[in-house]
Design an enzyme around this catalytic site. Sequence first.
Site, short mmCIF file in Angstrom:
data_model
loop_
_atom_site.label_atom_id
_atom_site.label_comp_id
_atom_site.label_asym_id
_atom_site.label_seq_id
_atom_site.Cartn_x
_atom_site.Cartn_y
_atom_site.Cartn_z
N ALA A 1 -6.31 -19.35 -7.77
CA ALA A 1 -7.69 -18.93 -7.51
C ALA A 1 -8.61 -20.13 -7.58
CB ALA A 1 -8.12 -17.89 -8.54
N CYS A 2 -9.66 -20.11 -6.77
CA CYS A 2 -10.67 -21.16 -6.82
C CYS A 2 -12.02 -20.53 -6.51
CB CYS A 2 -10.35 -22.29 -5.84
SG CYS A 2 -10.37 -21.77 -4.11
#
Lengths: 150, 457
Positions: free
Chosen positions: B9-10
Site C-alpha cells: 500500500a502507498c
Amino acid sequence: MQISSLLQEQAVLIPLNTADKQTSIEAMVDALAAGGSVTDRDAYLQAILAREQTGSTGIGFGFAIPHGKSAGVSRAALAFAKFARPVDWDSLDGNPVQAAFMIAVPAEAAGNEHLQILIALSRKLIHEEFREQLLQVQNAEQLTDLLETI
Amino acid sequence: MKKIIAVTACPTGVAHTYLAAESLLKTAKEKRIEIKVETRGAVGVENELTEQDIAEAHAVIVAADTDVLESRFAGKPVVRVPVAQAIKNPAGLLEEALSMKAAEESDYIKQVEQTKAERGKARSGPYKHLMTGVSHMLPLVVAGGLLIAISFMFGIHAFEQQGTLPAAFMSIGSGAAFALMVPVLSGFIAFSIAEKPGLAPGLIGGMLASQNGAGFLGGIAAGFLAGYVTKWLKTYIKLPKNFEGLKPILILPLLASGIVGLAMIYVIGEPVKWLMDALTQWLQTLGSANAALLGLLLGAMMAFDMGGPINKAAYTFSVGLLASHVYGPMAAVMAAGMTPPLGLWLATLIARNKFTAEEREAGKSAAVLGISFITEGAIPFAASDPLRVIPSIVAGSAVTGALSMLFGATLQAPHGGIFVLPIPHVVGHLGLYALSIAAGTVVTALLLKMFKKNVNA
C-alpha cells in the site's frame, strides 16, 4: 486496452533534453498541460513535487514514475519521456533515470478503468523485458503500439 | 511448501502499491515460492487476503506506507518495511519472510484468544445482550454447581440434616447461588440493552420468573422485556428540567419494574412456565433414542461454529437447564465442546503428513485448549481448511454428545473441562463420560486422517 485515450502524442517526449529532475518534471507537466488533461499546471506540479518529497519515484532500473493526484487534472493522463542524457532522480537503487512515465490523476478519481490501465502499466515496469522494449521505442506511434500490448 | 502472504500500500495508490506487488510476485515466481499479494491502492482493496490465506501463511510481508489493518496478522511473524523496499529488494524480503520462525505455541493461544475477543466485539443486537447476561450468570453457576457437589461428598442425602456442614454447602450452592442465576441472567440482559436503569427491572423480572418456575426461558424473556421497556421509557418520558434528576432514580425503576413485574405475573409467566415444565418433563423422561438424538444435535451445534452463535445457543440452553436441575445436556455440551481441539491434536499425531510443521506444533496447544473446554481452539485449523475440518469435528462432537446423553452422564458445573472431572459428584457416570469424550476425539481424528490432503513439507 484504451491506452491511446490516456496518452496523447504531444505528451510523448522522445528525446527529452533536460539537465536535472526538476526541469524534467516541469517539461513533462507542461506537455500534459498542452494536451489539455492538466488544466491547472501549478497545482498539478505541486502535487508531483509533494509526492517526490515523501520519497523518490525513481523505482530503479533506470526508470521513474512521477505521479500526482490533483484538482488541477481534468482527466487521467500519461506522459512519457526518454531522456537524451540520464537524469539523476535519487532513485531507490541510486542509478540515474533513462526514461520516465508521468501519471496524472484527477482529485476525484472517477472511472476506475483509467486507473486500472495505469496500474497495469506500473506492474509491467517491474518486468525487464518490457523495460527493454520501452527503451527501444523511437516515437509516439511505436510507444502506443507497445502499450496496447499490456 | 511454505506460503507467504503480503500486503502492499502507498498513499497515492497508483504506482508503488502495484510495483511492489508485481515485484514480489515476479521474484516469488522465479524462486518458486507460493505467494499471495493484497494491494490496497486507489481502486480499493484487490486480491484481499482471506482468513484462510492468513491461517495458511508461514509469514507476512507488509510493504506499506499506510495502514493495512495489521491486526489481522496477530500470531503470525511479520516482516514490516516501507513500500519502496519491496521494489528495491524483493528477493531479500522473501528470504527474510521464509526464515522467520513459525508462530510459537504461546502465539497460537494468543491467536485463539484474539479470535474470541474479536467475536465478542462483533456481537451485536439481541445476541450480544443474551451473551452479556450469560457471561454474568456463569460464575454463579460455577460456584453453585461445585458447592452442591461438595455437599454431596458428605453423602448424597447428608444435606438433609439441618445445621450440618453439607447442609450449609447446599444452601450456599442451591439456596443462594442457583437461586440468583435466573435473576442475574435477566438483569444483565436488561443492563446490556438499557444500561444501568435496566438492571433493577431485569433483576426483578428474573426473580419473578425464577419464583414461579418459568426458569431460564422466563428469565430471558424478562430480561429482554425489561431492557426494551426501560430503554423506551428512557427515550420517551420527557420531564421539565428541574425534575429530570428524578427520572433515573424514581420514575424509571418504578415504571419499568411495575410494567415488567405485572407482565411476568399476568401475561408471560404462565405460558413460559408451562413451556419450561414441559421441556423439563420431557428431558427428565427422555427415552434413550431421544436422548441420543438430543445429544447428537447439541454436540453438532457445539462444533459447527466453534464458539459462535450456534455453539452459544446449545451452551446457553444447557446452562439454563441447570437452574431447573437438569444436568444431562450440560454434560453432553461440555464433552462435545472439548472434542474438536482434542480431535485435531490427535490427528496431528496419527496423520503427521497431513499437517504442516507449524500445525503439528499448534496441535499441542489445541490439546491444552481442548481439555480446558475452549472449543475456539479448533478455529485456526478450521479456518485453513474449513471444508474438511468442520465436518470432521462436527461428526466427532455429535458422537460424543449422543454417547454422553445415552450413558446418562450429568454435569453440574458449566465449565472447567477435565479439571472438574476429578471433583466427586460433579459428573455422573464419570467413566462412561470420559469414554464418550475419547470416542468423539477418535472419530474426529480418523475423519481428518481420511479427508485431509497430504501437505508437501
